[in-house]
Design an enzyme around this catalytic site. Structure first.
Site, PDB file in Angstrom:
ATOM      1  N   ASN A   1      34.521   1.580 -25.131  1.00 55.97           N
ATOM      2  CA  ASN A   1      33.219   2.209 -25.326  1.00 55.97           C
ATOM      3  C   ASN A   1      32.269   1.854 -24.188  1.00 55.97           C
ATOM      4  OD1 ASN A   1      33.230   3.284 -28.267  1.00 55.97           O
ATOM      5  ND2 ASN A   1      34.088   1.249 -28.464  1.00 55.97           N
TER       6      ASN A   1
ATOM      7  N   HIS B   1      27.976   8.911 -28.532  1.00 54.54           N
ATOM      8  CA  HIS B   1      28.977   7.838 -28.562  1.00 54.54           C
ATOM      9  C   HIS B   1      29.975   8.121 -27.442  1.00 54.54           C
ATOM     10  CE1 HIS B   1      31.502   4.932 -31.082  1.00 54.54           C
ATOM     11  NE2 HIS B   1      32.353   5.347 -30.150  1.00 54.54           N
TER      12      HIS B   1
ATOM     13  N   ARG C   1      32.966  -3.246 -35.239  1.00 53.34           N
ATOM     14  CA  ARG C   1      33.884  -2.334 -35.919  1.00 53.34           C
ATOM     15  C   ARG C   1      34.749  -1.565 -34.912  1.00 53.34           C
ATOM     16  NH1 ARG C   1      35.332   3.044 -35.876  1.00 53.34           N
ATOM     17  NH2 ARG C   1      33.136   3.602 -35.588  1.00 53.34           N
ATOM     18  N   ASP C   2      34.159  -0.680 -34.153  1.00 53.62           N
ATOM     19  CA  ASP C   2      34.903   0.154 -33.217  1.00 53.62           C
ATOM     20  C   ASP C   2      35.506  -0.681 -32.096  1.00 53.62           C
ATOM     21  OD1 ASP C   2      35.949   2.443 -32.114  1.00 53.62           O
ATOM     22  OD2 ASP C   2      34.093   3.108 -31.202  1.00 53.62           O
TER      23      ASP C   2
ATOM     24  N   HIS D   1      32.796   7.061 -24.395  1.00 53.35           N
ATOM     25  CA  HIS D   1      33.794   6.149 -23.851  1.00 53.35           C
ATOM     26  C   HIS D   1      33.799   6.300 -22.337  1.00 53.35           C
ATOM     27  CE1 HIS D   1      36.202   4.952 -27.605  1.00 53.35           C
ATOM     28  NE2 HIS D   1      35.121   5.583 -28.026  1.00 53.35           N
TER      29      HIS D   1
ATOM     30  N   CYS E   1      40.428   3.789 -29.250  1.00 58.94           N
ATOM     31  CA  CYS E   1      40.749   4.514 -30.481  1.00 58.94           C
ATOM     32  C   CYS E   1      42.227   4.329 -30.760  1.00 58.94           C
ATOM     33  CB  CYS E   1      40.416   6.000 -30.356  1.00 58.94           C
ATOM     34  SG  CYS E   1      40.868   6.957 -31.830  1.00 58.94           S
TER      35      CYS E   1
END
Length: 310
Positions: free
Chosen positions: A260, A218, A25-26, A220, A251
């Site tokens: 990430n 989470h 997803r991300d 980065h 993002c």
């Protein structure tokens, strides 16, 4: 070169960490080119084969905002969901929740902002107005028996506002948890956090009644701090870490955000610390190399690079 690090166990760290895999997803939402549904489904299967048990499958947002995931409904139809595995999906509003329920999902997530500017840019709401937007979705999802994760972005810094007060970020998280969310993921969306800052935010969350047992992190890796920040979180007792296979992601609403934390890099560190996680590193590396082939570029993960023959 050895394929496994030497293990030196630190008894002050958790015995086990749950890796919350966000690559499908991300990771893929920030790709310029749309990845075919069949490739996405195989990606999820390969990640499951590698031992990952929580796989964020897709996002049920309007295709206008994230066209790379416009095929979410199709993916959920063709995906073989394995027993015992968790396939959460992002649902930004009640329409997204409708789609999640129709697809048989039992775990969803909402995505809030810790700052005023990003709330306006990403959600078209003020910092306070965003809660009114999420409340019907969270309340209904909980009533329907779904688990709800609360993402908070820009927790550690915002490209327009600069540093974020830990108590402000914790306050946003606490309000979402009070709605009925079961887990809070603290997002370093632009990768500016440092270890002591991580500790300060976790302490601020605890002071507002959100303990580390309900918190995920989470990170980065914009400034190369993702692993150091993860270790700081582990020392505070956090046991759920978001990561993306091969270091995919960014993002789409924050231009300075890079990839990430790579799942392979996290696994290597956890192996060295003697922390259980259930992931087969070799299989995971193979999966990221396979996906890099479909994307047409090498994986940014240091561990993938180190373990992949030229």
């Amino acid at each position: 070169m050895t394929s496994l690090p030497m293990t030196v166990r630190d008894p002050e760290l958790p015995e086990r960490v749950e890796i919350y895999e966000v690559g499908p997803r991300d990771g893929l939402q920030n790709e310029q080119n749309v990845v075919p549904v069949a490739v996405k489904a195989e990606f999820l299967d390969r990640l499951a084969d590698a031992g990952l048990r929580t796989l964020e499958a897709t996002s049920l947002v309007h295709p206008k905002w994230v066209p790379q995931l416009a095929d979410a409904a199709e993916l959920l139809q063709v995906l073989t969901r394995r027993e015992g595995l968790d396939y959460p999906v992002l649902t930004p509003n009640e329409r997204g929740l409708d789609r999640a329920l129709s697809a048989g999902c039992d775990h969803v997530a909402v995505f809030a902002s810790a700052t005023e500017t990003f709330a306006k840019r990403n959600l078209n709401r003020t910092l306070d107005e965003q809660f009114a937007m999420f409340e019907p979705t969270v309340t209904r999802a909980v009533r329907e028996g779904l688990r709800v994760r609360a993402y908070v972005s820009m927790v550690f810094g915002d490209p327009w506002e600069g540093g974020v007060d830990p108590d402000q970020a914790a306050g946003v998280g606490a309000r979402l948890m009070e709605m009925g969310c079961d887990q809070l993921s603290l997002g370093d969306t632009i990768g500016v956090a440092t270890p002591a800052h991580v500790g300060a935010v976790l302490d601020a969350c605890a002071a507002r009644g959100v303990g580390v047992d309900r918190v995920a992190v989470h990170f980065h890796d914009t400034y190369g701090q993702a692993l150091a920040n993860t270790l700081a979180a582990l020392r505070h007792g956090v046991t759920t870490v978001d990561a993306s296979a091969g270091g995919l992601g960014g993002c789409p609403y924050a231009g300075s955000a890079t990839g990430n934390l790579a799942t392979e890099d996290l696994v290597w560190m956890l192996d060295g610390l003697g922390i259980a996680h259930g992931v087969d590193l070799a299989a995971l590396v193979d999966t990221s190399v396979w996906m890099a082939g479909h994307l047409g570029r090498p994986s940014p993960s240091r561990v993938v690079t180190a373990l992949t023959p030229e």
